[in-house]
Scaffold this motif. Structure first.
Motif, PDB file in Angstrom:
ATOM      1  N   GLY A   1      58.762  17.462 -43.755  1.00  0.00           N
ATOM      2  CA  GLY A   1      58.065  16.602 -42.342  1.00  0.00           C
ATOM      3  C   GLY A   1      56.793  16.367 -43.209  1.00  0.00           C
ATOM      4  O   GLY A   1      55.691  15.773 -42.301  1.00  0.00           O
ATOM      5  N   MET A   2      56.233  15.727 -44.533  1.00  0.00           N
ATOM      6  CA  MET A   2      55.654  15.258 -45.222  1.00  0.00           C
ATOM      7  C   MET A   2      53.802  16.237 -45.012  1.00  0.00           C
ATOM      8  O   MET A   2      53.115  14.964 -44.711  1.00  0.00           O
ATOM      9  N   LEU A   3      53.631  17.562 -44.677  1.00  0.00           N
ATOM     10  CA  LEU A   3      53.211  17.453 -44.278  1.00  0.00           C
ATOM     11  C   LEU A   3      52.653  18.354 -45.520  1.00  0.00           C
ATOM     12  O   LEU A   3      51.410  19.253 -45.551  1.00  0.00           O
ATOM     13  N   ASP A   4      53.246  18.557 -46.959  1.00  0.00           N
ATOM     14  CA  ASP A   4      52.758  19.035 -47.649  1.00  0.00           C
ATOM     15  C   ASP A   4      53.973  18.447 -48.746  1.00  0.00           C
ATOM     16  O   ASP A   4      54.139  17.328 -48.635  1.00  0.00           O
ATOM     17  N   GLY A   5      52.584  18.198 -50.451  1.00  0.00           N
ATOM     18  CA  GLY A   5      53.966  17.276 -51.438  1.00  0.00           C
ATOM     19  C   GLY A   5      54.711  18.271 -52.684  1.00  0.00           C
ATOM     20  O   GLY A   5      54.899  19.046 -52.243  1.00  0.00           O
ATOM     21  N   ILE A   6      55.312  17.243 -53.250  1.00  0.00           N
ATOM     22  CA  ILE A   6      56.341  17.638 -54.056  1.00  0.00           C
ATOM     23  C   ILE A   6      55.362  18.802 -54.867  1.00  0.00           C
ATOM     24  O   ILE A   6      55.895  19.777 -55.266  1.00  0.00           O
ATOM     25  N   TYR A   7      53.601  19.021 -55.197  1.00  0.00           N
ATOM     26  CA  TYR A   7      53.025  19.555 -56.194  1.00  0.00           C
ATOM     27  C   TYR A   7      53.445  20.668 -55.343  1.00  0.00           C
ATOM     28  O   TYR A   7      54.235  22.232 -56.542  1.00  0.00           O
ATOM     29  N   GLU A   8      52.908  20.910 -53.866  1.00  0.00           N
ATOM     30  CA  GLU A   8      53.402  22.241 -53.079  1.00  0.00           C
ATOM     31  C   GLU A   8      54.628  23.025 -53.177  1.00  0.00           C
ATOM     32  O   GLU A   8      55.270  23.709 -53.679  1.00  0.00           O
ATOM     33  N   LEU A   9      55.397  21.851 -53.034  1.00  0.00           N
ATOM     34  CA  LEU A   9      57.142  22.381 -53.325  1.00  0.00           C
ATOM     35  C   LEU A   9      57.566  22.884 -54.942  1.00  0.00           C
ATOM     36  O   LEU A   9      58.586  23.959 -54.544  1.00  0.00           O
ATOM     37  N   LEU A  10      57.190  22.420 -55.797  1.00  0.00           N
ATOM     38  CA  LEU A  10      57.407  22.579 -56.600  1.00  0.00           C
ATOM     39  C   LEU A  10      56.317  23.811 -57.474  1.00  0.00           C
ATOM     40  O   LEU A  10      57.605  25.138 -58.026  1.00  0.00           O
ATOM     41  N   GLU A  11      55.715  24.292 -56.722  1.00  0.00           N
ATOM     42  CA  GLU A  11      54.805  25.319 -57.260  1.00  0.00           C
ATOM     43  C   GLU A  11      55.902  26.832 -56.532  1.00  0.00           C
ATOM     44  O   GLU A  11      56.375  27.206 -56.731  1.00  0.00           O
ATOM     45  N   ASP A  12      56.129  27.024 -55.327  1.00  0.00           N
ATOM     46  CA  ASP A  12      56.763  28.055 -54.426  1.00  0.00           C
ATOM     47  C   ASP A  12      58.150  28.259 -55.409  1.00  0.00           C
ATOM     48  O   ASP A  12      58.457  28.443 -55.088  1.00  0.00           O
ATOM     49  N   GLN A  13      58.773  26.780 -55.600  1.00  0.00           N
ATOM     50  CA  GLN A  13      60.286  26.736 -56.060  1.00  0.00           C
ATOM     51  C   GLN A  13      59.558  27.136 -57.658  1.00  0.00           C
ATOM     52  O   GLN A  13      60.225  28.634 -57.774  1.00  0.00           O
ATOM     53  N   ARG A  14      59.047  27.586 -58.345  1.00  0.00           N
ATOM     54  CA  ARG A  14      59.019  27.793 -59.706  1.00  0.00           C
ATOM     55  C   ARG A  14      58.213  29.660 -59.225  1.00  0.00           C
ATOM     56  O   ARG A  14      58.703  30.873 -59.424  1.00  0.00           O
ATOM     57  N   ARG A  15      57.774  30.165 -58.215  1.00  0.00           N
ATOM     58  CA  ARG A  15      57.219  31.794 -57.385  1.00  0.00           C
ATOM     59  C   ARG A  15      58.512  32.354 -56.830  1.00  0.00           C
ATOM     60  O   ARG A  15      59.165  33.405 -57.687  1.00  0.00           O
ATOM     61  N   ALA A  16      59.686  31.268 -56.310  1.00  0.00           N
ATOM     62  CA  ALA A  16      60.763  32.156 -56.240  1.00  0.00           C
ATOM     63  C   ALA A  16      62.030  32.073 -57.134  1.00  0.00           C
ATOM     64  O   ALA A  16      62.092  33.117 -57.086  1.00  0.00           O
TER      65      ALA A  16
END
Length: 447
Positions: A403-418
């Motif tokens: 929804g373009m409410l978060d950027g790619i960096y936030e997505l990448l960070e949560d992927q890393r944490r998962a």
């Protein structure tokens, strides 16, 4: 004629006190029985080239399919050369038991003298006759030492089984973590490529682009470290299994490592460990040996040597002259008090060592039981809560990103944490598996 009678008597003594003792194979079978009662079966002692070839064939067959923990233990039991060295302790102890049942060899002497055409020849035989009295006690001593050796050899087998189980878990975890992180690294690569396109199009700030590049480099370095750890864990397992060359090209089973809730209670575990632990049995045999040795030393302190002798002298033109003799030590300077004191000190030392062993075993049981249950709780929390929560967070972030409410960096960070939570879950499962192997050894048997 006298010498003939003496020879006959010597042969009779050997027949009475010679070696009629347990064979090395029987002793090894006894060790096999000890370990079988504790869940470790089918030991093999390699003593011939043919047996070595047979072991190589068995190992090749076990390595031809993905290696499970059970088969890793099996390979180690038949192919680990450190264990094969330990088995030779049985042969050494059995040889000492044989030697303890034999009298000292008699001494045969011969001399000849010539003077003024007269020749005198003397033939003598000396035998430590009192040694005959100590044979039963010496054999009893060696028998206790033999039993201690068997217990300690069997304990070494169980300890090595524990170590190879833990080594197998380490190798499995290292491999699974590498596979998991490879997919994480690919997602970082994809994110970096996407970020580069967005940055080129002016849709991503330079700061975010640099963050993504830095995150990718960290991921790449982490993958290298995991590759190194995987190789190291694999080589540790190879050494324990006794593998080299093409034998090391095996694959590990991909069957999931399981976490089974244990209903075992701490109550009675200490008593069970004291009864089952073979190092405890070895320590008890050492006390018995030291006590018997102290008695042996006390009994022989003044009269430990008695020699019977026979001399047969023949001079030219004269009849043979036979002389019988006896030699006894006279306790004037050495009354054996130092030997007795030393034997008593050794006995006391072994008693204290036995008590120390019992105390340490009880402590190991309590500590091992606590670690086992802590490891179970931690592993369950990772599987049922932390991994699940991080996966849900990632899914929510994906929706925000779409929804373009978060950027790619936030997505990448949560992927890393998962991904990290899954890695941590693997580590927790490994700690549980290793704690289980430790506790099984500590209590002297299967849970």
């Amino acid at each position: 004629m006298v010498l003939n009678h003496l020879s006959v008597s010597f042969v009779v003594l050997l027949s009475l006190w010679g070696c009629s003792t347990v064979s090395q194979q029987e002793a090894f079978d006894s060790v096999n029985q000890m370990t079988s009662e504790r869940g470790v079966k089918n030991l093999q002692w390699i003593k011939t080239q043919q047996e070595s070839v047979s072991v190589d064939e068995s190992v090749a067959l076990l390595l031809s399919k993905p290696v499970t923990q059970e088969n890793a233990v099996r390979i180690m039991l038949i192919n680990n050369r450190s264990l094969q060295q330990t088995y030779e302790e049985i042969g050494i102890a059995q040889s000492e038991l044989v030697e303890a049942g034999l009298m000292q060899n008699p001494l045969l002497g011969y001399s000849i003298g010539r003077s003024n055409g007269v020749t005198t020849s003397t033939l003598s035989v000396e035998m430590a006759f009192l040694d005959l009295l100590w044979i039963p006690l010496r054999r009893e001593l060696s028998g206790l030492a033999f039993e201690e050796t068997k217990a300690l050899v069997a304990n070494t087998v169980l300890r090595t089984v524990r170590d190879v189980k833990k080594s197998y878990v380490e190798a499995r975890l290292a491999e699974e973590k590498l596979v998991l992180y490879r997919s994480i690294l690919k997602s970082h690569e994809a994110a970096l490529q996407l970020a580069a396109r967005q940055y080129t199009a002016g849709n991503l700030s330079k700061r975010d682009m640099l963050k993504i590049q830095e995150s990718y480099e960290h991921s790449r370095i982490e993958f290298i470290k995991l590759s190194r750890e995987n190789g190291s864990a694999r080589e540790t397992l190879n050494k324990m299994l006794g593998l080299y060359g093409v034998q090391t090209h095996y694959s590990l089973s991909t069957e999931p490592l399981r976490r089974v809730e244990s209903t075992i209670s701490e109550s009675g575990l200490e008593k069970r460990a004291i009864m089952n632990r073979l190092d405890m049995q070895g320590a008890m045999k050492a006390v018995d040996y030291a006590a018997l040795q102290a008695g042996y030393t006390s009994n022989t302190r003044l009269l430990n040597e008695l020699e019977l002798s026979l001399e047969s002298e023949k001079t030219t033109d004269e009849k043979r002259f036979n002389t019988f003799g006896i030699k006894l030590p006279i306790p004037i300077f050495d009354f054996g008090q130092a030997r007795v004191s030393k034997a008593q000190a050794i006995y006391n030392q072994n008693v204290h060592r036995l008590m120390e062993t019992a105390t340490n075993i009880r402590s190991e049981v309590r500590e091992g039981y606590a670690k086992f249950h802590y490891a179970y709780d931690i592993s369950r929390s990772y599987d049922e809560t932390i991994v699940t929560l991080n996966q849900q967070i990632l899914e929510e972030t994906q929706l925000f990103y779409n929804g373009m409410l978060d950027g790619i960096y936030e997505l990448l960070e949560d992927q890393r944490r998962a991904g990290e939570s899954k890695m941590e879950a693997l580590d927790a499962l490994g700690e549980y598996q290793k704690a289980q192997a430790d506790l099984e050894y500590t209590i002297g048997g299967k849970l």
